[in-house]
Every structure is written in structure tokens, then in C-alpha cells.
Write a protein that holds these residues in place. Structure first.
Motif, PDB file in Angstrom:
ATOM      1  N   LEU A 216       0.810  -1.221   0.000  1.00 37.54           N
ATOM      2  CA  LEU A 216       0.000   0.000   0.000  1.00 37.54           C
ATOM      3  C   LEU A 216       0.843   1.271   0.000  1.00 37.54           C
ATOM      4  CD1 LEU A 216      -2.891   1.205   0.366  1.00 37.54           C
ATOM      5  CD2 LEU A 216      -2.576   0.887   2.831  1.00 37.54           C
ATOM      6  N   PHE A 217       2.040   1.183   0.543  1.00 34.40           N
ATOM      7  CA  PHE A 217       2.961   2.323   0.598  1.00 34.40           C
ATOM      8  C   PHE A 217       3.221   2.897  -0.791  1.00 34.40           C
ATOM      9  CE2 PHE A 217       7.440   3.882   0.689  1.00 34.40           C
ATOM     10  CZ  PHE A 217       7.299   4.898   1.617  1.00 34.40           C
ATOM     11  N   GLY A 218       3.142   2.054  -1.829  1.00 34.31           N
ATOM     12  CA  GLY A 218       3.365   2.541  -3.194  1.00 34.31           C
ATOM     13  C   GLY A 218       2.370   3.599  -3.610  1.00 34.31           C
ATOM     14  N   LEU A 219       1.152   3.535  -3.089  1.00 37.35           N
ATOM     15  CA  LEU A 219       0.152   4.569  -3.335  1.00 37.35           C
ATOM     16  C   LEU A 219       0.304   5.729  -2.354  1.00 37.35           C
ATOM     17  CD1 LEU A 219      -2.939   2.242  -3.902  1.00 37.35           C
ATOM     18  CD2 LEU A 219      -2.017   3.834  -5.598  1.00 37.35           C
ATOM     19  N   VAL A 220       0.565   5.397  -1.094  1.00 39.10           N
ATOM     20  CA  VAL A 220       0.649   6.424  -0.046  1.00 39.10           C
ATOM     21  C   VAL A 220       1.795   7.395  -0.308  1.00 39.10           C
ATOM     22  CG1 VAL A 220       1.099   6.804   2.409  1.00 39.10           C
ATOM     23  CG2 VAL A 220      -0.438   4.965   1.703  1.00 39.10           C
TER      24      VAL A 220
ATOM     25  N   ILE B 144       8.655  -1.709  -1.139  1.00 37.43           N
ATOM     26  CA  ILE B 144       8.755  -3.155  -0.979  1.00 37.43           C
ATOM     27  C   ILE B 144       7.482  -3.798  -1.534  1.00 37.43           C
ATOM     28  CG2 ILE B 144       9.125  -5.032   0.659  1.00 37.43           C
ATOM     29  CD1 ILE B 144      10.155  -2.799   2.634  1.00 37.43           C
ATOM     30  N   THR B 145       7.623  -4.562  -2.601  1.00 38.39           N
ATOM     31  CA  THR B 145       6.483  -5.141  -3.330  1.00 38.39           C
ATOM     32  C   THR B 145       5.324  -4.134  -3.408  1.00 38.39           C
ATOM     33  OG1 THR B 145       5.633  -6.255  -1.320  1.00 38.39           O
ATOM     34  CG2 THR B 145       7.098  -7.521  -2.767  1.00 38.39           C
ATOM     35  N   PRO B 146       5.563  -2.968  -3.999  1.00 40.97           N
ATOM     36  CA  PRO B 146       4.575  -1.878  -3.923  1.00 40.97           C
ATOM     37  C   PRO B 146       3.372  -2.073  -4.841  1.00 40.97           C
ATOM     38  CG  PRO B 146       6.399  -1.230  -5.323  1.00 40.97           C
ATOM     39  CD  PRO B 146       6.763  -2.569  -4.742  1.00 40.97           C
ATOM     40  N   VAL B 147       2.267  -1.480  -4.419  1.00 40.26           N
ATOM     41  CA  VAL B 147       1.078  -1.337  -5.262  1.00 40.26           C
ATOM     42  C   VAL B 147       1.035   0.121  -5.701  1.00 40.26           C
ATOM     43  CG1 VAL B 147      -1.439  -1.381  -5.322  1.00 40.26           C
ATOM     44  CG2 VAL B 147      -0.187  -3.154  -4.076  1.00 40.26           C
ATOM     45  N   THR B 148       1.103   0.371  -6.996  1.00 40.94           N
ATOM     46  CA  THR B 148       1.063   1.753  -7.495  1.00 40.94           C
ATOM     47  C   THR B 148      -0.283   2.117  -8.103  1.00 40.94           C
ATOM     48  OG1 THR B 148       2.066   1.021  -9.571  1.00 40.94           O
ATOM     49  CG2 THR B 148       3.552   1.870  -7.874  1.00 40.94           C
ATOM     50  N   GLN B 149      -1.126   1.121  -8.359  1.00 41.36           N
ATOM     51  CA  GLN B 149      -2.517   1.366  -8.718  1.00 41.36           C
ATOM     52  C   GLN B 149      -3.293   0.077  -8.499  1.00 41.36           C
ATOM     53  OE1 GLN B 149      -2.368   2.635 -12.864  1.00 41.36           O
ATOM     54  NE2 GLN B 149      -3.039   0.630 -13.525  1.00 41.36           N
ATOM     55  N   THR B 150      -4.612   0.175  -8.408  1.00 37.01           N
ATOM     56  CA  THR B 150      -5.426  -1.003  -8.138  1.00 37.01           C
ATOM     57  C   THR B 150      -6.462  -1.195  -9.231  1.00 37.01           C
ATOM     58  OG1 THR B 150      -6.969   0.292  -6.807  1.00 37.01           O
ATOM     59  CG2 THR B 150      -5.143  -0.761  -5.644  1.00 37.01           C
ATOM     60  N   ALA B 151      -7.023  -2.391  -9.271  1.00 35.91           N
ATOM     61  CA  ALA B 151      -8.037  -2.708 -10.274  1.00 35.91           C
ATOM     62  C   ALA B 151      -9.328  -1.953  -9.976  1.00 35.91           C
ATOM     63  CB  ALA B 151      -8.305  -4.211 -10.294  1.00 35.91           C
TER      64      ALA B 151
ATOM     65  N   PHE C 142      -9.962  -0.054  -4.226  1.00 37.08           N
ATOM     66  CA  PHE C 142     -10.164  -0.377  -5.635  1.00 37.08           C
ATOM     67  C   PHE C 142     -10.476   0.883  -6.441  1.00 37.08           C
ATOM     68  CE2 PHE C 142     -10.990  -4.616  -3.830  1.00 37.08           C
ATOM     69  CZ  PHE C 142     -10.086  -5.336  -4.592  1.00 37.08           C
ATOM     70  N   GLY C 143      -9.849   0.969  -7.594  1.00 37.00           N
ATOM     71  CA  GLY C 143     -10.014   2.148  -8.439  1.00 37.00           C
ATOM     72  C   GLY C 143      -8.969   3.216  -8.221  1.00 37.00           C
ATOM     73  N   GLN C 144      -8.085   3.033  -7.226  1.00 41.21           N
ATOM     74  CA  GLN C 144      -7.025   4.012  -6.984  1.00 41.21           C
ATOM     75  C   GLN C 144      -5.948   3.882  -8.061  1.00 41.21           C
ATOM     76  OE1 GLN C 144      -6.899   6.376  -4.645  1.00 41.21           O
ATOM     77  NE2 GLN C 144      -8.838   5.776  -3.740  1.00 41.21           N
ATOM     78  N   ARG C 145      -5.541   5.008  -8.616  1.00 40.42           N
ATOM     79  CA  ARG C 145      -4.542   5.003  -9.684  1.00 40.42           C
ATOM     80  C   ARG C 145      -3.295   5.778  -9.253  1.00 40.42           C
ATOM     81  NH1 ARG C 145      -6.296   2.973 -14.286  1.00 40.42           N
ATOM     82  NH2 ARG C 145      -8.533   2.678 -14.601  1.00 40.42           N
ATOM     83  N   SER C 146      -2.225   5.550  -9.980  1.00 41.01           N
ATOM     84  CA  SER C 146      -1.003   6.315  -9.724  1.00 41.01           C
ATOM     85  C   SER C 146      -1.308   7.799  -9.874  1.00 41.01           C
ATOM     86  CB  SER C 146       0.100   5.901 -10.704  1.00 41.01           C
ATOM     87  OG  SER C 146       0.514   4.586 -10.434  1.00 41.01           O
ATOM     88  N   SER C 147      -0.932   8.567  -8.872  1.00 36.49           N
ATOM     89  CA  SER C 147      -1.243   9.994  -8.884  1.00 36.49           C
ATOM     90  C   SER C 147      -0.008  10.863  -9.064  1.00 36.49           C
ATOM     91  CB  SER C 147      -1.929  10.381  -7.569  1.00 36.49           C
ATOM     92  OG  SER C 147      -1.072  10.079  -6.469  1.00 36.49           O
ATOM     93  N   ASN C 148       1.160  10.296  -8.744  1.00 40.02           N
ATOM     94  CA  ASN C 148       2.374  11.118  -8.746  1.00 40.02           C
ATOM     95  C   ASN C 148       3.598  10.226  -8.950  1.00 40.02           C
ATOM     96  OD1 ASN C 148       3.913  13.457  -8.450  1.00 40.02           O
ATOM     97  ND2 ASN C 148       4.007  13.292  -6.232  1.00 40.02           N
TER      98      ASN C 148
ATOM     99  N   VAL D 297       5.821  -1.263 -14.390  1.00 45.86           N
ATOM    100  CA  VAL D 297       5.885  -0.023 -13.606  1.00 45.86           C
ATOM    101  C   VAL D 297       7.290   0.554 -13.649  1.00 45.86           C
ATOM    102  CG1 VAL D 297       5.690   0.972 -11.289  1.00 45.86           C
ATOM    103  CG2 VAL D 297       3.989  -0.692 -12.083  1.00 45.86           C
ATOM    104  N   LEU D 298       8.282  -0.315 -13.542  1.00 46.54           N
ATOM    105  CA  LEU D 298       9.676   0.138 -13.516  1.00 46.54           C
ATOM    106  C   LEU D 298      10.104   0.816 -14.820  1.00 46.54           C
ATOM    107  CD1 LEU D 298      11.298  -2.806 -11.559  1.00 46.54           C
ATOM    108  CD2 LEU D 298      11.432  -0.386 -10.932  1.00 46.54           C
TER     109      LEU D 298
END
Length: 291
Positions: free
Chosen positions: A112-116, A135-142, A208-214, A242-243
Motif C-alpha cells: 500500500l505504501f506505493g500509493l501512499v 517493498i512489493t509496492p502497489v502503485t494502482q489497483t483494479a 479499488f479504483g485508486q490510480r497512480s497519482s504522482n 511499472v519500472l
């Protein structure tokens, strides 16, 4: 490993966050390392990483970790004037840093830190880290048919009646699921036991629905990106995609599933130790220039 001290820190809306501070075993800290757990996690998930850092760091470091809002012993109420869950968690992280960080900052977090962290960098007067470790980040969700803002409002309403759970997972509780599959029913049952079913579901659905913002804010040499080759939540294929948007970041593929900080703490610790070492020259130069 027991913390040197615990704190009840008041966040931007006066909600309390439970914080653990681990002072260096000897000497004055050169860095403050703030460690952020993932969704349904807690401070105990970092037990082995913190122990490895304190024992093997090339310089004294102070580690800080805290229960995210809605988790562990932190407050469960969410502020009505925030647009979504991620922004709230980013502002909580900023408060922890503003109130407790006194040395050059290394920020590290899982999933979750990838979004935060993307929202953290948009907060006015945030403390810039000398390094960011994802660490194994989530940068956006389905996406879902009902968008995250609708679920966020359900979370806001429901959270008014919630209180922190009277007990929290210990490091031994985490060890029971060592090596577990990413979708292990036993681990999910543990999450629900310590959070409650409604809170567990609404936190997930609010994401869900959160996208990369920055994402561009992470494209720099100070970003270190750990991804798991056995990750079933965010596959290594998606992580490599993502990388491609972060050509200046350093990537570290490790043989881990999504929950790397519990299942493969030695690999995560090894990367963090390399990051600490790589930051030393810049900190030493800054120290000389400030004299």
C-alpha cells in the motif's frame, strides 16, 4: 525485539496513532528509518527487519514504525474532509515524520505504501527523504463497478462506531504464517480476526479504483524498488512494467511473494542496509557543508 519506547501521536485531525521507536543500541543515530506496513498489517510485521537493521547497519540508526489508521492500536475513525483513504494515510505518515524525525530520513514501506508515498510527496512542507524504499509496492489497483469514493463514504460512516482492537498480532502470530501463500485462507482469517470482517472488507474496497497519482516523483536515483518474483498479488510482470516509468530508480528482484517483510526479511533487510550505505556519502558531505 522490543521498542525503546512507544508513543500515542496525535495526527492532523487529532486522531491517535500508535508508534514504536527503536533507538540504536549504541551511539547517536545517523538516520531515521521510518517503516510503513501494508494493508491489514501492523508494527509487529517489521520485527525481524528492524532487528537485522539494528544489528548490521554500518552506522547507528533509529527505526520508527506505526500502526496505520484503522489497524492495530491506532485510531479507527476516518476524517470526513479527506477525499479518499490514501490521502488520509499519507497525511498520517507526514505527521509521524514531522513530529518524530530528527535525522536524515529514509522512508520504506510495503505494498500500500506505493500509493501512499505518491500523495506524501504532494503534501506541503513534507520532509524529503534521502532515500525511498518500496517493498512489493502497489502503485494502482483494479477498478470495480462501484468506484472507490462510494466505498470510502461507507468506510467513513462505519468507522464512527469502531474502536481499536483490544489485542494486536505479535511477532509470534506473524510467524505462524511464515512462508504462506499470498491468498492463504489462514492468513486472511487472521486479518479478519484482528480487524473485524466489516473493517477488513471496507478497507480493501476503498482501495479499488485508486490510480497512480504522482509516479514521476519516484523517478529518481533515491528510489529503491523491491519486487517479488513469486508475488501473486502484483506479479513481477506488472512490477517490471511499472519500472519502465521509473528508469532512474534502482530495482531489486527477490525470490519472495507479496508479504516480503514477514516471509523474506533477510532479503529486505539486505537491500535496506545497501541503501543506508549508499546514503552515507551524501550525508557526510551535507554535514561538512553545514559546519
Amino acid at each position: 525485539m522490543k521498542p525503546s519506547q512507544t508513543r500515542r501521536l496525535r495526527s492532523f485531525d487529532d486522531a491517535e496513532l500508535y508508534v514504536e521507536i527503536y533507538d540504536p543500541p549504541q551511539g547517536d543515530a545517523v538516520f531515521d528509518v521510518v517503516l510503513v506496513h501494508g494493508l491489514t498489517g501492523d508494527t509487529a510485521a517489521y520485527s525481524w527487519v528492524i532487528e537485522g537493521l539494528q544489528q548490521n547497519s554500518p552506522v547507528p540508526i533509529r527505526c520508527l514504525t506505526f500502526d496505520l489508521r484503522g489497524h492495530g492500536w491506532s485510531a479507527c475513525h476516518f476524517p470526513v474532509n479527506e477525499p479518499h483513504l490514501i490521502r488520509t494515510l499519507a497525511r498520517d505518515l507526514n505527521e509521524v515524520c514531522q513530529q518524530l524525525v530528527t535525522h536524515p530520513l529514509i522512508l520504506a514501506g510495503q505494498s500500500l505504501f506505493g500509493l501512499v508515498i505518491q500523495h506524501y510527496f504532494t503534501i506541503e512542507k513534507h520532509i524529503p527523504p534521502v532515500a525511498t524504499v518500496l517493498i512489493t509496492p502497489v502503485t494502482q489497483t483494479a477498478p470495480l463497478s462501484i468506484n472507490s469514493s462510494w466505498w470510502w463514504h461507507q468506510l467513513l460512516k462505519a468507522s464512527r462506531a469502531w474502536t481499536p482492537h483490544p489485542t494486536k498480532r505479535s511477532s509470534d502470530d506473524h510467524l505462524r504464517y511464515l512462508g504462506s501463500f499470498d491468498y492463504s485462507p489462514h492468513r486472511i482469517r487472521s486479518d479478519i480476526t484482528f480487524m473485524g470482517l466489516k473493517r477488513y472488507l471496507l478497507l480493501w474496497l476503498s482501495l479499488f479504483g485508486q490510480r497512480s497519482s504522482n509516479l514521476a516523483a519516484l523517478n529518481n536515483p533515491n528510489t529503491h524498488y523491491i519486487y517479488g518474483l513469486q508475488d501473486r498479488i502484483v506479479s513481477s510482470y506488472i512490477q517490471r512494467r511499472v519500472l519502465k516509468h521509473l528508469p532512474l530508480a534502482t530495482s531489486y528482484p527477490i525470490n519472495s511473494n507479496h508479504n516480503a517483510i514477514v516471509n523474506h526479511p533477510k532479503e529486505v533487510t539486505s537491500v535496506l542496509l545497501n541503501v543506508i550505505t549508499s546514503c552515507l556519502p551524501n550525508v557526510q558531505v551535507a554535514s561538512k557543508n553545514s559546519r
